[in-house]
Design a protein around this motif. Sequence first.
Motif, short mmCIF file in Angstrom:
data_model
loop_
_atom_site.label_atom_id
_atom_site.label_comp_id
_atom_site.label_asym_id
_atom_site.label_seq_id
_atom_site.Cartn_x
_atom_site.Cartn_y
_atom_site.Cartn_z
N GLU A 28 0.84 -1.20 0.00
CA GLU A 28 0.00 0.00 0.00
C GLU A 28 0.88 1.25 0.00
OE1 GLU A 28 -2.37 -0.42 3.50
OE2 GLU A 28 -3.94 -1.57 2.52
N LEU A 29 1.98 1.19 0.77
CA LEU A 29 2.91 2.32 0.82
C LEU A 29 3.59 2.53 -0.54
CD1 LEU A 29 4.54 4.50 2.26
CD2 LEU A 29 6.05 2.71 3.13
N THR A 30 3.96 1.42 -1.19
CA THR A 30 4.60 1.50 -2.51
C THR A 30 3.69 2.18 -3.52
OG1 THR A 30 5.83 -0.53 -2.06
CG2 THR A 30 5.66 0.16 -4.37
N ILE A 31 2.41 1.77 -3.54
CA ILE A 31 1.44 2.37 -4.47
C ILE A 31 1.22 3.85 -4.13
CG2 ILE A 31 -1.00 2.34 -5.17
CD1 ILE A 31 -0.88 -0.75 -4.77
N HIS A 32 1.14 4.15 -2.83
CA HIS A 32 0.94 5.53 -2.40
C HIS A 32 2.07 6.44 -2.84
CE1 HIS A 32 0.27 9.01 0.22
NE2 HIS A 32 1.53 8.87 0.58
N ARG A 33 3.30 5.94 -2.74
CA ARG A 33 4.47 6.78 -3.10
C ARG A 33 4.38 7.28 -4.54
NH1 ARG A 33 8.98 3.28 -0.10
NH2 ARG A 33 9.29 4.54 1.76
N ARG A 34 3.73 6.51 -5.39
CA ARG A 34 3.62 6.91 -6.80
C ARG A 34 2.80 8.18 -6.98
NH1 ARG A 34 2.41 0.68 -8.37
NH2 ARG A 34 4.57 -0.07 -8.21
N ILE A 35 1.99 8.52 -5.96
CA ILE A 35 1.27 9.81 -6.01
C ILE A 35 2.27 10.95 -5.98
CG2 ILE A 35 -0.33 11.32 -4.74
CD1 ILE A 35 -1.66 8.73 -3.65
N HIS A 36 3.32 10.79 -5.16
CA HIS A 36 4.35 11.83 -5.05
C HIS A 36 5.27 11.85 -6.27
CE1 HIS A 36 3.25 12.64 -0.88
NE2 HIS A 36 3.37 11.35 -0.60
N THR A 37 5.65 10.65 -6.74
CA THR A 37 6.63 10.58 -7.83
C THR A 37 5.99 10.72 -9.21
OG1 THR A 37 6.46 8.17 -7.96
CG2 THR A 37 8.09 9.08 -6.43
N GLY A 38 4.67 10.45 -9.29
CA GLY A 38 3.99 10.49 -10.59
C GLY A 38 4.29 9.27 -11.44
N GLU A 39 4.92 8.28 -10.84
CA GLU A 39 5.33 7.09 -11.57
C GLU A 39 4.12 6.22 -11.95
OE1 GLU A 39 8.22 3.20 -10.84
OE2 GLU A 39 7.90 4.71 -9.27
N LYS A 40 4.08 5.79 -13.21
CA LYS A 40 3.04 4.89 -13.71
C LYS A 40 3.73 3.76 -14.46
CE LYS A 40 -0.62 8.40 -14.07
NZ LYS A 40 -1.62 9.03 -14.95
N THR A 41 3.95 2.66 -13.75
CA THR A 41 4.80 1.58 -14.27
C THR A 41 4.08 0.60 -15.20
OG1 THR A 41 4.34 0.32 -12.26
CG2 THR A 41 6.32 1.65 -12.28
N TYR A 42 2.73 0.63 -15.23
CA TYR A 42 1.99 -0.36 -16.01
C TYR A 42 1.36 0.31 -17.24
CZ TYR A 42 2.56 -2.63 -11.53
OH TYR A 42 3.09 -3.14 -10.38
N SER A 43 1.76 -0.15 -18.43
CA SER A 43 1.27 0.47 -19.65
C SER A 43 0.46 -0.51 -20.49
CB SER A 43 2.44 1.02 -20.47
OG SER A 43 3.28 -0.03 -20.88
N CYS A 44 -0.55 0.00 -21.16
CA CYS A 44 -1.40 -0.81 -22.03
C CYS A 44 -0.66 -1.05 -23.34
CB CYS A 44 -2.71 -0.07 -22.29
SG CYS A 44 -3.80 -0.96 -23.44
N LEU B 169 -1.91 -1.93 -26.08
CA LEU B 169 -2.78 -1.65 -27.23
C LEU B 169 -2.88 -0.16 -27.55
CD1 LEU B 169 -5.59 -4.21 -26.39
CD2 LEU B 169 -3.86 -4.44 -28.19
N CYS B 170 -2.81 0.69 -26.49
CA CYS B 170 -2.93 2.14 -26.75
C CYS B 170 -1.86 2.97 -26.06
CB CYS B 170 -4.31 2.63 -26.33
SG CYS B 170 -4.57 2.60 -24.53
N GLY B 171 -1.04 2.34 -25.20
CA GLY B 171 0.07 3.04 -24.57
C GLY B 171 -0.28 3.79 -23.30
N LYS B 172 -1.53 3.82 -22.90
CA LYS B 172 -1.93 4.52 -21.68
C LYS B 172 -1.26 3.84 -20.48
CE LYS B 172 -6.07 6.24 -19.27
NZ LYS B 172 -5.68 7.66 -19.30
N THR B 173 -0.83 4.66 -19.49
CA THR B 173 -0.10 4.13 -18.34
C THR B 173 -0.92 4.26 -17.05
OG1 THR B 173 1.00 6.27 -18.06
CG2 THR B 173 2.16 4.58 -19.34
N PHE B 174 -0.62 3.35 -16.08
CA PHE B 174 -1.37 3.29 -14.83
C PHE B 174 -0.42 3.02 -13.66
CE2 PHE B 174 -3.98 1.98 -18.36
CZ PHE B 174 -5.15 2.70 -18.18
N THR B 175 -0.86 3.38 -12.48
CA THR B 175 -0.05 3.15 -11.27
C THR B 175 -0.24 1.76 -10.70
OG1 THR B 175 -1.81 4.14 -9.92
CG2 THR B 175 -0.02 5.59 -10.62
#
Length: 542
Positions: free
Chosen positions: A475-491, A493-499
């Motif tokens: 949960e902490l790892t996922i939360h940190r991405r709010i601060h860093t803006g990191e989105k490691t998972y990309s689609c 088919l269209c390239g859209k990225t997610f946390t």
Amino acid sequence: MRIHTRKKKSHSCDLCGKKFSHISQLRAHRRIHTGEKPYSCDLCPKTCSQAGSLRSHRKSHTDKPYSCDFCDETFRETKELTVHRRIHTGDKPYSCDLCDETFRETKELTVHRRTHTGEKPYSCDRCGKTFSYACNLRLHYMSHTGEKPFSCDLCGKTFTQAGNLRHHRMIHTGEKPFSCDLCGKTFTQAGNLRHHRMKYHTGHKPYSCDLCDETFGETKELTVHRRIHTGEKPYSCDLCDKTFSNTGNLRYHRMIHTGEKPFSCDLCGKTFTQAGNLRHHRMKYHTGHKPYSCDLCDETFGETKELTVHRRIHTGEKPYSCDLCDETFRETKELTIHRRIHTGEKTYSCDLCDKTFSNTGNLRYHRMIHTGEKPFSCDLCGKTFTQAGNLRHHRMIHTGEKPFSCDLCGKTFTQAGNLRHHRMKYHTGHKPYSCDLCDETFGETKELTVHRRIHTGEKPYSCDLCDETFRETKELTIHRRIHTGEKTYSCDLCGKTFTQTGQLRNHRRIYHTGDKPYSCDETIKQPGNPRVRALMHGLTWD
């Protein structure tokens, strides 16, 4: 026949209470407190507190007629030569009657005993700090004066201790005076040679831990290992009072205060505090030689220790357990860092904002917020990351690699933990651990520990960037991405990225596959209800 009787210690020091049998001993002792050195050398400016010390010093101006038959060292007295030879032979005739430690000379034993008694007879006249022996006091004085009296005649680097200088010179000379008689490998220290013999030749480890299955070749190694279980840390830093379980860690810690990095790479000039870090650097950035390969995946390693720890990812083995909770770990450094959750210890501070951290990795990660640095880049898409682990996980999106496979159904996973969870959920169904506060059952103690926090409200993991707290590390790892803006998972088919992976799965279902596996089994008369909207888009609703 003369009968010798021990004279009564009738003379006591009025500053510390220590007693002596002769007034002359008391006078010499008082000079420790006063700093008086009445005996001066007529050949150089050095002064001494005792006449015997001056006599010993004068010999430094004369010849050294006694030489070691193992190496090129020469000595002024036969006593010095006898003690030196024990470095080569490994002989340690003096043992502590309170623990298993053994020593080459009596003065080492005397100093060691103070670890048990807590005696610190030497005090600094500038700040009042006390020390267990004189050399630590001398080293401490240098923190006030900034003095580094020992300089290398080849590169000009200066040191606070002669031993550090001797070790540093071997970098220039390449000298390794201790050689293995079985394979010819050479070493800079006798201890490294002994460790090498046991690890690669004899393999004999007769000393076993009565608290776990670990075995050791020396009693000293067993003594240090037991402290992992007991939490004992008998060695303290004279500069900041931090304590350690072994002397090696204490020496390494002192370099934080001195800034000393005695091991330098001869290919790029980068310096390190430990020889192991230098070896790791050479393999990673220069030679690339990794002779040890995992028989369960394609990973290769430069050292057998790294391979041993890596294998535990596949086997799930976690031999190191916390004595304060049920958490278990693959290696000791993970356990050390985890314990700080319980103690609240945060020894590493940021020099830009004074925020403190429990380990150096978090401090390095935090500094990147200030610098904006993301040193790890994907060679396939150019995406950058602050951590190497995030980059490895990201690469699997491109390669489709899933190295962990289920032997019952063939399903593959990117992480060992996901595989273990899959087996319990879909195959064994075995959940032996039950919650004593509700009816929930779990397949692993770790899951039960996290679940209990729902009842207790405990949230032991806190964000270093804000005040948010969490029940588990993911949960902490996922939360940190709010601060860093990191989105490691990309689609793909269209390239859209997610946390999060869940967001990616929902995106694919709604916008690409059209799959709607969830059907509504009731009539809801409110079309604006968020539950209706969720079902319309193929999402779950709790």
